[in-house]
Design an enzyme around this catalytic site. Structure first.
Site, PDB file in Angstrom:
ATOM      1  N   SER A  15      41.437  22.308 -39.388  1.00 56.71           N
ATOM      2  CA  SER A  15      40.529  23.413 -39.715  1.00 56.71           C
ATOM      3  C   SER A  15      40.460  24.458 -38.608  1.00 56.71           C
ATOM      4  O   SER A  15      40.510  25.666 -38.868  1.00 56.71           O
ATOM      5  CB  SER A  15      39.129  22.875 -40.011  1.00 56.71           C
ATOM      6  OG  SER A  15      39.151  22.020 -41.132  1.00 56.71           O
ATOM      7  N   GLY A  16      40.340  24.010 -37.351  1.00 53.79           N
ATOM      8  CA  GLY A  16      40.244  24.945 -36.245  1.00 53.79           C
ATOM      9  C   GLY A  16      41.540  25.695 -35.996  1.00 53.79           C
ATOM     10  O   GLY A  16      41.552  26.914 -35.834  1.00 53.79           O
ATOM     11  N   GLU A  35      52.563  21.656 -36.716  1.00 55.55           N
ATOM     12  CA  GLU A  35      51.777  20.505 -37.175  1.00 55.55           C
ATOM     13  C   GLU A  35      52.741  19.383 -37.517  1.00 55.55           C
ATOM     14  O   GLU A  35      53.641  19.565 -38.334  1.00 55.55           O
ATOM     15  CB  GLU A  35      50.924  20.891 -38.393  1.00 55.55           C
ATOM     16  CG  GLU A  35      50.279  19.724 -39.115  1.00 55.55           C
ATOM     17  CD  GLU A  35      49.400  18.873 -38.208  1.00 55.55           C
ATOM     18  OE1 GLU A  35      49.644  17.650 -38.141  1.00 55.55           O
ATOM     19  OE2 GLU A  35      48.488  19.438 -37.568  1.00 55.55           O
ATOM     20  N   CYS A  43      39.704  16.821 -41.636  1.00 57.57           N
ATOM     21  CA  CYS A  43      38.726  17.149 -42.679  1.00 57.57           C
ATOM     22  C   CYS A  43      39.333  17.120 -44.068  1.00 57.57           C
ATOM     23  O   CYS A  43      38.822  16.454 -44.966  1.00 57.57           O
ATOM     24  CB  CYS A  43      38.123  18.525 -42.403  1.00 57.57           C
ATOM     25  SG  CYS A  43      36.950  19.045 -43.675  1.00 57.57           S
ATOM     26  N   CYS A  48      36.315  14.789 -44.396  1.00 59.39           N
ATOM     27  CA  CYS A  48      35.222  15.334 -45.212  1.00 59.39           C
ATOM     28  C   CYS A  48      35.545  15.436 -46.695  1.00 59.39           C
ATOM     29  O   CYS A  48      34.755  15.014 -47.544  1.00 59.39           O
ATOM     30  CB  CYS A  48      34.840  16.723 -44.719  1.00 59.39           C
ATOM     31  SG  CYS A  48      35.000  17.005 -42.961  1.00 59.39           S
ATOM     32  N   LYS A  51      36.421  12.046 -48.513  1.00 60.37           N
ATOM     33  CA  LYS A  51      35.204  11.240 -48.409  1.00 60.37           C
ATOM     34  C   LYS A  51      34.142  11.726 -49.388  1.00 60.37           C
ATOM     35  O   LYS A  51      33.499  10.928 -50.073  1.00 60.37           O
ATOM     36  CB  LYS A  51      34.663  11.309 -46.979  1.00 60.37           C
ATOM     37  CG  LYS A  51      33.331  10.608 -46.781  1.00 60.37           C
ATOM     38  CD  LYS A  51      32.715  11.017 -45.460  1.00 60.37           C
ATOM     39  CE  LYS A  51      32.239  12.458 -45.483  1.00 60.37           C
ATOM     40  NZ  LYS A  51      31.686  12.907 -44.194  1.00 60.37           N
ATOM     41  N   GLY A 176      28.206   1.680 -36.552  1.00 67.97           N
ATOM     42  CA  GLY A 176      26.890   2.121 -37.004  1.00 67.97           C
ATOM     43  C   GLY A 176      26.719   3.617 -37.009  1.00 67.97           C
ATOM     44  O   GLY A 176      25.605   4.121 -37.175  1.00 67.97           O
ATOM     45  N   TYR A 178      27.886   7.654 -38.404  1.00 66.64           N
ATOM     46  CA  TYR A 178      27.803   8.232 -39.750  1.00 66.64           C
ATOM     47  C   TYR A 178      28.993   7.864 -40.620  1.00 66.64           C
ATOM     48  O   TYR A 178      28.845   7.662 -41.832  1.00 66.64           O
ATOM     49  CB  TYR A 178      27.592   9.746 -39.679  1.00 66.64           C
ATOM     50  CG  TYR A 178      28.788  10.567 -39.289  1.00 66.64           C
ATOM     51  CD1 TYR A 178      29.652  11.075 -40.250  1.00 66.64           C
ATOM     52  CD2 TYR A 178      29.056  10.838 -37.950  1.00 66.64           C
ATOM     53  CE1 TYR A 178      30.755  11.823 -39.897  1.00 66.64           C
ATOM     54  CE2 TYR A 178      30.152  11.593 -37.591  1.00 66.64           C
ATOM     55  CZ  TYR A 178      31.001  12.080 -38.561  1.00 66.64           C
ATOM     56  OH  TYR A 178      32.093  12.825 -38.208  1.00 66.64           O
ATOM     57  N   GLU A 182      28.414   6.010 -44.101  1.00 67.50           N
ATOM     58  CA  GLU A 182      28.847   6.697 -45.318  1.00 67.50           C
ATOM     59  C   GLU A 182      29.763   5.800 -46.142  1.00 67.50           C
ATOM     60  O   GLU A 182      29.606   5.686 -47.369  1.00 67.50           O
ATOM     61  CB  GLU A 182      29.574   7.994 -44.955  1.00 67.50           C
ATOM     62  CG  GLU A 182      28.630   9.092 -44.473  1.00 67.50           C
ATOM     63  CD  GLU A 182      29.371  10.330 -43.992  1.00 67.50           C
ATOM     64  OE1 GLU A 182      28.745  11.410 -43.974  1.00 67.50           O
ATOM     65  OE2 GLU A 182      30.552  10.223 -43.626  1.00 67.50           O
ATOM     66  N   HIS A 435       8.389  25.056 -57.533  1.00 67.96           N
ATOM     67  CA  HIS A 435       7.864  23.857 -58.196  1.00 67.96           C
ATOM     68  C   HIS A 435       8.473  23.703 -59.594  1.00 67.96           C
ATOM     69  O   HIS A 435       8.680  24.700 -60.285  1.00 67.96           O
ATOM     70  CB  HIS A 435       6.345  23.974 -58.305  1.00 67.96           C
ATOM     71  CG  HIS A 435       5.693  22.779 -58.911  1.00 67.96           C
ATOM     72  ND1 HIS A 435       5.522  21.595 -58.224  1.00 67.96           N
ATOM     73  CD2 HIS A 435       5.181  22.574 -60.157  1.00 67.96           C
ATOM     74  CE1 HIS A 435       4.924  20.727 -59.019  1.00 67.96           C
ATOM     75  NE2 HIS A 435       4.710  21.301 -60.200  1.00 67.96           N
ATOM     76  N   GLU A 440       9.925  21.621 -52.053  1.00 66.48           N
ATOM     77  CA  GLU A 440       8.636  22.285 -51.844  1.00 66.48           C
ATOM     78  C   GLU A 440       7.791  21.589 -50.787  1.00 66.48           C
ATOM     79  O   GLU A 440       6.912  22.206 -50.172  1.00 66.48           O
ATOM     80  CB  GLU A 440       7.856  22.388 -53.158  1.00 66.48           C
ATOM     81  CG  GLU A 440       7.404  21.075 -53.746  1.00 66.48           C
ATOM     82  CD  GLU A 440       6.722  21.264 -55.102  1.00 66.48           C
ATOM     83  OE1 GLU A 440       5.640  21.865 -55.135  1.00 66.48           O
ATOM     84  OE2 GLU A 440       7.290  20.813 -56.114  1.00 66.48           O
TER      85      GLU A 440
END
Length: 451
Positions: A15-16, A35, A43, A48, A51, A176, A178, A182, A435, A440
């Site tokens: 991505s970068g 690459e 990602c 990302c 996933k 433990g 993310y 996930e 609402h 809210e």
């Protein structure tokens, strides 16, 4: 001035790197990118995007169950893992093709090869070619880290789980953070029996303590066999599966063991240190606020710098680099107050300081609401939502917002704008509620938590 083959040569097509290459090329620079694997990086290819597709797939289990609470009759069916994996692969290929096409359209020259630096202006490619560049950007990302445990060769990382030919019936997830949490939710939702070990006292270190406890409780409710304070001592492959000796000297058996114990910067073997580029003890490239290394012609962005390892951050750093170097607009990167989402089940949205961080710096008030959202209450599902506002008593500025529940990621993106702008608690209070929504609660909490 010396003549160079390119104004910019980018190492890494994640991505970068992709954003920097396109942005610089559109600013008039002559740009090349190499690459060695696939365009899109962690990602798009193994992070990302696949996933989140798996998160979507895994949530249908509860959706079908909840439908009954709204009057729908249904019959359950098994998840078709091979169908999903094949369709996911097609989508990832489509996205990779888009990345390549967009770079070529912007005028970037692409090389399917690994690049290393032989000097401050020269990139040597694995296909034997060599090119010079006025500026070099390292955007090689990170790689999974697994500890030195006997039998570790029998395990997989988060890179490999997207390519398993069969869905494991029994999976152990070690970690433990993310990523571990996930995938625990994903595999549980898809119908695997999930066990999770984390050696620390509570999962999701670095997040708000109350959020951590709330997520752990909800994971237990959903059937994930979560064990904190437990680790793996050794792994043995048997005829029936993978036998694990735990740190408490108990044994367990699983079909697949996924290690999600962190990632390390992918800086090894690039020739950086011999040129004077400084690396920290974890291998991260040290850069200044403009992403420049100790060697003036060499820059680095994204996970390889180990600043904030998030895709939008890498993209932002890449754009700031291009604006600084090729547009003449010095643009430092502000890494403060970054909104982020964790796609656990339920998901987390968070921005700003945790309660623990804030109380060490300010005299604070905490506003909290926990409730069952209307949807879950009607469906008779025991899942509670958590919302917290952390407020500086003196300035009344909202220092942090933490949400656990459906659409937390979508909410925190919008809330993040207000927090970044320095909104006060009274600004929140003056905002009319929408609402009926869960969101809210963010503008209707009036009483601080006592003490």
């Amino acid at each position: 001035m010396a003549d160079f083959d390119y104004d910019l040569f980018v190492l890494g097509g994640g991505s970068g790197g992709v954003r920097a290459a396109r942005w610089a090329s559109m600013a008039g620079a002559k740009v090349a990118l190499c690459e060695e694997y696939r365009y899109g990086g962690t990602c798009v290819i193994r992070g990302c995007v696949p996933k989140k597709l798996m998160v979507f797939a895994s949530q249908f289990t509860e959706s079908v169950e909840d439908a009954a609470g709204f009057g729908w009759s249904h019959t359950g069916s098994d998840f078709n893992w091979p169908f999903f994996i094949e369709k996911k692969d097609r989508e990832i290929q489509r996205l990779e093709d888009v990345y390549a096409a967009n770079m070529e359209k912007a005028g970037v020259t692409l090389f399917r090869a690994r690049g290393v630096l032989s000097d401050a202006h020269t990139v040597e490619l694995s296909d034997g070619q060599s090119f010079t560049a006025k500026h070099i950007l390292v955007a090689t990302g990170g790689r999974p880290f697994s500890p030195d445990v006997p039998g570790i060769e029998h395990t997989i990382s988060s890179d490999e789980i997207f390519h398993l030919e069969e869905q494991p019936k029994r999976i152990l997830i070690v970690g433990g953070g993310y990523i571990a949490c996930e995938f625990a939710g994903i595999m549980n939702g898809l119908g695997s029996k999930v066990t999770q070990f984390y050696r620390g006292a509570q999962i999701l270190r670095g997040f708000d303590d109350e959020v951590r406890g709330h997520i752990a409780e909800e994971m237990h409710k959903k059937g994930i066999d979560l064990h904190v304070g437990r680790d793996v001592k050794s792994i043995e492959k048997t005829d029936t599966g993978l036998k694990v000796l735990c740190s408490d000297n108990t044994w367990s058996e699983h079909d697949v063991i996924l290690y999600a114990t962190g990632r390390k910067p992918n800086s090894k073997g690039l020739g950086l240190e011999k040129l004077g580029v400084k690396l920290d003890r974890h291998g991260a490239i040290e850069v200044d606020e403009y992403s420049q290394t100790a060697v003036p012609s060499i820059y680095a962005v994204g996970d390889v710098t180990n600043r904030v390892n998030l895709t939008p951050v890498a993209i932002h750093e890449a754009m700031a680099f291009s604006d600084t170097v090729f547009k003449g607009i010095p643009t430092p990167v502000d890494h403060a107050c970054i909104p982020t989402a964790v796609f656990t089940q339920p998901e987390i949205g968070t921005v700003g300081l945790t309660q623990e961080e804030a109380r060490d710096l300010y005299d604070i008030e905490v506003y909290r609401a926990t409730f069952r959202p209307m949807f879950h209450a009607f469906a008779d599902r025991d899942q509670r939502m958590l919302m917290k506002l952390i407020v500086d008593k003196d300035s009344r500025r909202v220092l942090g917002v933490h949400i656990v529940g459906p659409a937390a990621g979508e909410m925190i993106q919008m809330v993040g704008i207000a927090v970044k702008m320095g909104a006060t608690k009274e600004d929140f209070d003056r905002t009319m509620a929408v609402h009926p929504t869960a969101a809210e609660e963010l503008v209707t909490m009036r009483d601080a938590v006592p003490g």
